[in-house]
Design a protein around this motif. Structure first.
Motif, PDB file in Angstrom:
ATOM      1  N   VAL A 169      26.232   3.145   5.258  1.00 32.88           N
ATOM      2  CA  VAL A 169      24.867   3.415   5.711  1.00 32.88           C
ATOM      3  C   VAL A 169      23.909   2.480   4.970  1.00 32.88           C
ATOM      4  O   VAL A 169      23.732   2.611   3.755  1.00 32.88           O
ATOM      5  N   PRO A 170      23.292   1.517   5.651  1.00 33.58           N
ATOM      6  CA  PRO A 170      22.329   0.633   4.982  1.00 33.58           C
ATOM      7  C   PRO A 170      21.069   1.403   4.568  1.00 33.58           C
ATOM      8  O   PRO A 170      20.516   2.179   5.345  1.00 33.58           O
ATOM      9  N   ILE A 171      20.652   1.172   3.343  1.00 34.18           N
ATOM     10  CA  ILE A 171      19.440   1.812   2.811  1.00 34.18           C
ATOM     11  C   ILE A 171      18.538   0.726   2.242  1.00 34.18           C
ATOM     12  O   ILE A 171      18.997  -0.152   1.516  1.00 34.18           O
ATOM     13  N   GLU A 172      17.259   0.805   2.575  1.00 38.40           N
ATOM     14  CA  GLU A 172      16.289  -0.161   2.074  1.00 38.40           C
ATOM     15  C   GLU A 172      15.413   0.491   1.005  1.00 38.40           C
ATOM     16  O   GLU A 172      14.934   1.625   1.188  1.00 38.40           O
ATOM     17  N   PHE A 173      15.215  -0.222  -0.084  1.00 33.45           N
ATOM     18  CA  PHE A 173      14.476   0.292  -1.240  1.00 33.45           C
ATOM     19  C   PHE A 173      13.157  -0.471  -1.401  1.00 33.45           C
ATOM     20  O   PHE A 173      13.086  -1.671  -1.085  1.00 33.45           O
ATOM     21  N   PRO A 174      12.112   0.199  -1.919  1.00 40.61           N
ATOM     22  CA  PRO A 174      10.773  -0.418  -1.985  1.00 40.61           C
ATOM     23  C   PRO A 174      10.588  -1.298  -3.216  1.00 40.61           C
ATOM     24  O   PRO A 174       9.583  -1.198  -3.928  1.00 40.61           O
ATOM     25  N   THR A 175      11.545  -2.179  -3.467  1.00 41.14           N
ATOM     26  CA  THR A 175      11.511  -2.956  -4.708  1.00 41.14           C
ATOM     27  C   THR A 175      10.257  -3.818  -4.817  1.00 41.14           C
ATOM     28  O   THR A 175       9.592  -3.842  -5.860  1.00 41.14           O
ATOM     29  N   ASP A 176       9.919  -4.520  -3.739  1.00 43.42           N
ATOM     30  CA  ASP A 176       8.765  -5.418  -3.806  1.00 43.42           C
ATOM     31  C   ASP A 176       7.477  -4.649  -4.074  1.00 43.42           C
ATOM     32  O   ASP A 176       6.643  -5.082  -4.872  1.00 43.42           O
ATOM     33  N   VAL A 177       7.338  -3.499  -3.429  1.00 44.88           N
ATOM     34  CA  VAL A 177       6.137  -2.676  -3.649  1.00 44.88           C
ATOM     35  C   VAL A 177       6.051  -2.245  -5.108  1.00 44.88           C
ATOM     36  O   VAL A 177       4.983  -2.348  -5.740  1.00 44.88           O
ATOM     37  N   LEU A 178       7.177  -1.793  -5.664  1.00 43.50           N
ATOM     38  CA  LEU A 178       7.180  -1.324  -7.045  1.00 43.50           C
ATOM     39  C   LEU A 178       6.925  -2.470  -8.027  1.00 43.50           C
ATOM     40  O   LEU A 178       6.190  -2.300  -9.008  1.00 43.50           O
ATOM     41  N   VAL A 179       7.540  -3.611  -7.766  1.00 44.63           N
ATOM     42  CA  VAL A 179       7.340  -4.755  -8.655  1.00 44.63           C
ATOM     43  C   VAL A 179       5.889  -5.223  -8.620  1.00 44.63           C
ATOM     44  O   VAL A 179       5.287  -5.495  -9.666  1.00 44.63           O
ATOM     45  N   MET A 180       5.311  -5.305  -7.417  1.00 41.03           N
ATOM     46  CA  MET A 180       3.928  -5.759  -7.316  1.00 41.03           C
ATOM     47  C   MET A 180       2.969  -4.775  -7.986  1.00 41.03           C
ATOM     48  O   MET A 180       1.996  -5.191  -8.629  1.00 41.03           O
ATOM     49  N   GLU A 181       3.241  -3.479  -7.837  1.00 45.95           N
ATOM     50  CA  GLU A 181       2.412  -2.490  -8.530  1.00 45.95           C
ATOM     51  C   GLU A 181       2.509  -2.688 -10.034  1.00 45.95           C
ATOM     52  O   GLU A 181       1.498  -2.620 -10.755  1.00 45.95           O
ATOM     53  N   ASN A 182       3.718  -2.937 -10.510  1.00 45.24           N
ATOM     54  CA  ASN A 182       3.927  -3.137 -11.940  1.00 45.24           C
ATOM     55  C   ASN A 182       3.226  -4.406 -12.422  1.00 45.24           C
ATOM     56  O   ASN A 182       2.560  -4.413 -13.470  1.00 45.24           O
ATOM     57  N   ILE A 183       3.370  -5.484 -11.649  1.00 47.51           N
ATOM     58  CA  ILE A 183       2.722  -6.741 -12.014  1.00 47.51           C
ATOM     59  C   ILE A 183       1.206  -6.576 -12.053  1.00 47.51           C
ATOM     60  O   ILE A 183       0.537  -7.010 -13.000  1.00 47.51           O
ATOM     61  N   ASN A 184       0.648  -5.943 -11.018  1.00 47.11           N
ATOM     62  CA  ASN A 184      -0.802  -5.768 -10.963  1.00 47.11           C
ATOM     63  C   ASN A 184      -1.306  -4.917 -12.118  1.00 47.11           C
ATOM     64  O   ASN A 184      -2.364  -5.200 -12.696  1.00 47.11           O
ATOM     65  N   THR A 185      -0.545  -3.879 -12.469  1.00 45.86           N
ATOM     66  CA  THR A 185      -0.942  -3.015 -13.583  1.00 45.86           C
ATOM     67  C   THR A 185      -0.954  -3.777 -14.894  1.00 45.86           C
ATOM     68  O   THR A 185      -1.908  -3.717 -15.678  1.00 45.86           O
ATOM     69  N   VAL A 186       0.116  -4.543 -15.123  1.00 47.88           N
ATOM     70  CA  VAL A 186       0.226  -5.282 -16.382  1.00 47.88           C
ATOM     71  C   VAL A 186      -0.804  -6.404 -16.447  1.00 47.88           C
ATOM     72  O   VAL A 186      -1.463  -6.610 -17.476  1.00 47.88           O
ATOM     73  N   MET A 187      -0.958  -7.121 -15.331  1.00 47.85           N
ATOM     74  CA  MET A 187      -1.847  -8.276 -15.345  1.00 47.85           C
ATOM     75  C   MET A 187      -3.317  -7.888 -15.430  1.00 47.85           C
ATOM     76  O   MET A 187      -4.135  -8.668 -15.907  1.00 47.85           O
ATOM     77  N   THR A 188      -3.655  -6.722 -14.956  1.00 49.40           N
ATOM     78  CA  THR A 188      -5.054  -6.295 -15.042  1.00 49.40           C
ATOM     79  C   THR A 188      -5.360  -5.624 -16.370  1.00 49.40           C
ATOM     80  O   THR A 188      -6.499  -5.252 -16.618  1.00 49.40           O
ATOM     81  N   GLY A 189      -4.372  -5.483 -17.218  1.00 50.75           N
ATOM     82  CA  GLY A 189      -4.597  -4.942 -18.551  1.00 50.75           C
ATOM     83  C   GLY A 189      -4.400  -3.445 -18.627  1.00 50.75           C
ATOM     84  O   GLY A 189      -4.140  -2.776 -17.625  1.00 50.75           O
TER      85      GLY A 189
END
Length: 280
Positions: A169-189
């Protein structure tokens, strides 16, 4: 007297019987797999073939199967995923299947507290369903096995195999969304919560009070509403740093906010501190 004591002893004796332990015919198994930044776990029981014909006999075709043995097979997602274009919210689901010769229907069912199949199947509890083809294996799988394969950054296959049959059963995970949220959080301080937590830790651990004061003031500047518990900690930092006037001013603000919120504990703590600091 001896007879009475004997009777009392018998009446108060607790007999402990050893419970015989034997191996489970279908032992429990739990597996955990990280895909991208998401964690997925599966808890299930593993029956063995033991010379039996599995599909089309022990597990009939075209009928709902518990997908394992004993309690529900339960899959748990730490984040929202997609199965067959259908959104599955983070949480736990029972896995049920309808095996056929050519394909399986795989159901992710919201009610997970069944022993085996639900007494009454409820379509509204089907959070997602996938129809996947059967792959004939060139080797024999004696014990029912669930695992993950074809893992990359944001996809994986939930694989189920027994006897000579396997489905994925193929399953898709929200990796890009989570990574971008993490990047934005870290980069904005750091957030206000980050500054606040760090300041409170520095105060409680007796570390650099100037730094604690700086961080708390940043937390306050980032907070539209200044709750009484944050003001309370800020007043304590000012007091510990020898800034009595600021401590009193902040404690009075915390006291007013605590009274408005109806929090008697903070009202008393602030009143006690104000009494102490104003008498110094």
């Amino acid at each position: 007297m001896k007879t009475i004591l004997t009777a009392l002893a018998l009446a108060t004796t607790v007999f402990t019987y050893a419970q015989v332990q034997t191996p489970q015919p279908s032992p429990n198994s739990t597996l955990t797999q990280v895909v991208g930044l998401s964690e997925t776990s599966v808890a299930y029981s593993r029956p063995s073939a033991n010379g039996r014909t599995i599909f089309g006999d022990l597990v009939p075709y075209d009928k709902l199967w518990r997908t394992g043995a004993n309690e529900n097979t339960i899959i748990t997602f730490s984040d929202d995923v997609e199965v067959g274009g259908q959104l599955l919210s983070a949480g736990s689901y029972a896995i049920y299947t309808i095996p056929n010769k050519e394909s399986w229907d795989v159901f992710f069912y919201e009610e997970t507290q069944n022993w085996g199949l639900p007494k009454l199947w409820n379509e509204e509890d089907v959070a997602a369903m996938a129809n996947v083809p059967v792959k004939e294996l060139n080797h024999y799988v004696e014990t029912f096995t669930i695992g993950f394969d074809n893992i990359n950054l944001d996809k994986a296959h939930l694989k189920m195999a027994w006897a000579n049959a396997m489905v994925e059963v193929p399953i898709e995970f929200p990796t890009d969304v989570l990574v971008m949220e993490n990047i934005n959080t870290v980069m904005t301080g750091p957030t206000a919560t980050d500054y606040y937590s760090s300041a409170v830790y520095y105060l409680s651990a007796g570390k650099d009070l100037d730094k604690a004061e700086e961080w708390m003031e940043k937390a306050m500047a980032m907070s539209e509403n200044k709750p009484y518990w944050m003001l309370r900690q800020q007043s304590l930092i000012y007091a510990a740093n020898g800034k009595k006037d600021k401590a009193i001013e902040t404690a009075e603000a915390s006291l007013a906010a605590a009274k408005k919120a109806g929090n008697a504990d903070y009202v008393k703590m602030n009143e006690d501190s104000l009494k102490e600091w104003k008498s110094m």
